[in-house]
Write a protein that holds these residues in place. Structure first.
Motif, PDB file in Angstrom:
ATOM      1  N   GLY A   1       0.786  -1.226   0.000  1.00  0.00           N
ATOM      2  CA  GLY A   1       0.000   0.000   0.000  1.00  0.00           C
ATOM      3  C   GLY A   1       0.813   1.268   0.000  1.00  0.00           C
ATOM      4  N   PHE A   2       2.109   1.171  -0.378  1.00  0.00           N
ATOM      5  CA  PHE A   2       2.992   2.336  -0.390  1.00  0.00           C
ATOM      6  C   PHE A   2       3.473   2.633  -1.806  1.00  0.00           C
ATOM      7  N   ASP A   3       3.889   3.846  -2.018  1.00  0.00           N
ATOM      8  CA  ASP A   3       4.638   4.232  -3.209  1.00  0.00           C
ATOM      9  C   ASP A   3       6.055   4.598  -2.786  1.00  0.00           C
ATOM     10  N   ILE A   4       6.977   4.500  -3.717  1.00  0.00           N
ATOM     11  CA  ILE A   4       8.366   4.897  -3.464  1.00  0.00           C
ATOM     12  C   ILE A   4       8.625   6.180  -4.232  1.00  0.00           C
ATOM     13  N   ILE A   5       8.855   7.256  -3.495  1.00  0.00           N
ATOM     14  CA  ILE A   5       9.075   8.576  -4.092  1.00  0.00           C
ATOM     15  C   ILE A   5      10.412   9.100  -3.604  1.00  0.00           C
ATOM     16  N   GLU A   6      11.296   9.370  -4.544  1.00  0.00           N
ATOM     17  CA  GLU A   6      12.634   9.872  -4.218  1.00  0.00           C
ATOM     18  C   GLU A   6      13.307   8.976  -3.183  1.00  0.00           C
ATOM     19  N   ASN A   7      13.211   7.670  -3.436  1.00  0.00           N
ATOM     20  CA  ASN A   7      13.847   6.648  -2.593  1.00  0.00           C
ATOM     21  C   ASN A   7      13.369   6.677  -1.146  1.00  0.00           C
TER      22      ASN A   7
END
Length: 210
Positions: free
Chosen positions: A194-200
């Motif tokens: 349920g997460f996104d990876i944004i700028e590591n």
């Protein structure tokens, strides 16, 4: 709510999606001595039933003809969580994130050529989505050269552990540790959680409720 209830997949659509994406299932039948025989198989989930192709002779076919009650199981390990994610010394804290579906039902050997053709074409569509093959027709000899096993579910239950049993803070912490560990499946697992990876970095998008 008990943990078991939290781990159960409630969505029939999610179960179907999982079965359509996974490539290996295991069929269990009982041999003549009463022992379970478990065989890994390619399969297609079509119209609420499982189809598999097989050689025209074999122990599993004999088992199903003698006793049609079978089990069928598909599972996927998403991520192993090392014990040190939770404790520096307690090995019992190791865990695994996973998805699984378990079916109990009746196994049938299909003889109808139309249904055999439907099953074989469904298998090709699943495993060779890029095409580059001739679709089968009932009159083709190859249809007679294979056996088709059909499993009609009596019960079908899905389980998943993708962090929904944790509070949000703990789930976020685990997701960040998975990202840091950077296994080959890490990014896909984090998105499934349920997460996104944004700028590591890990950002929560939704609760992982199925």
């Amino acid at each position: 709510m008990q943990l078991l209830g939290r781990l159960e997949i409630k969505s029939e659509e999610k179960i179907a999606q999982f079965l359509n994406e996974e490539h290996v299932g295991r069929i269990a039948s009982l041999d003549q001595d009463g022992f379970p025989q478990i065989i890994p198989m390619n399969f297609a989930f079509v119209n609420g039933v499982i189809y598999m192709h097989s050689h025209t002779r074999g122990e599993k076919l004999d088992n199903i003809k003698a006793n049609p009650k079978v089990g069928f199981e598909v599972d996927k390990e998403l991520e192993f969580l090392p014990s040190y994610f939770s404790s520096p010394t307690d090995a019992s804290q190791a865990d695994t994130l996973y998805i699984s579906v378990v079916i109990k039902g009746d196994g049938i050997i299909i003889n109808d050529k139309e249904e055999k053709t439907l099953a074989l074409n469904a298998l090709m569509e699943k495993y060779q989505p890029e095409g580059k093959y001739e679709r089968l027709a009932p009159e083709m000899h190859v249809v007679d050269e294979v056996a088709i096993i059909k499993v009609i579910p009596k019960t079908m239950r899905g389980k998943y552990k993708i962090g929904q049993h944790m509070d949000k803070a703990t789930r976020m912490q685990i997701a960040k540790k998975i990202l840091e560990k950077n296994s080959p499946t890490a990014r896909q697992t984090i998105q499934t959680m349920g997460f996104d990876i944004i700028e590591n970095d890990v950002k929560m998008v939704r609760d992982p409720t199925w």
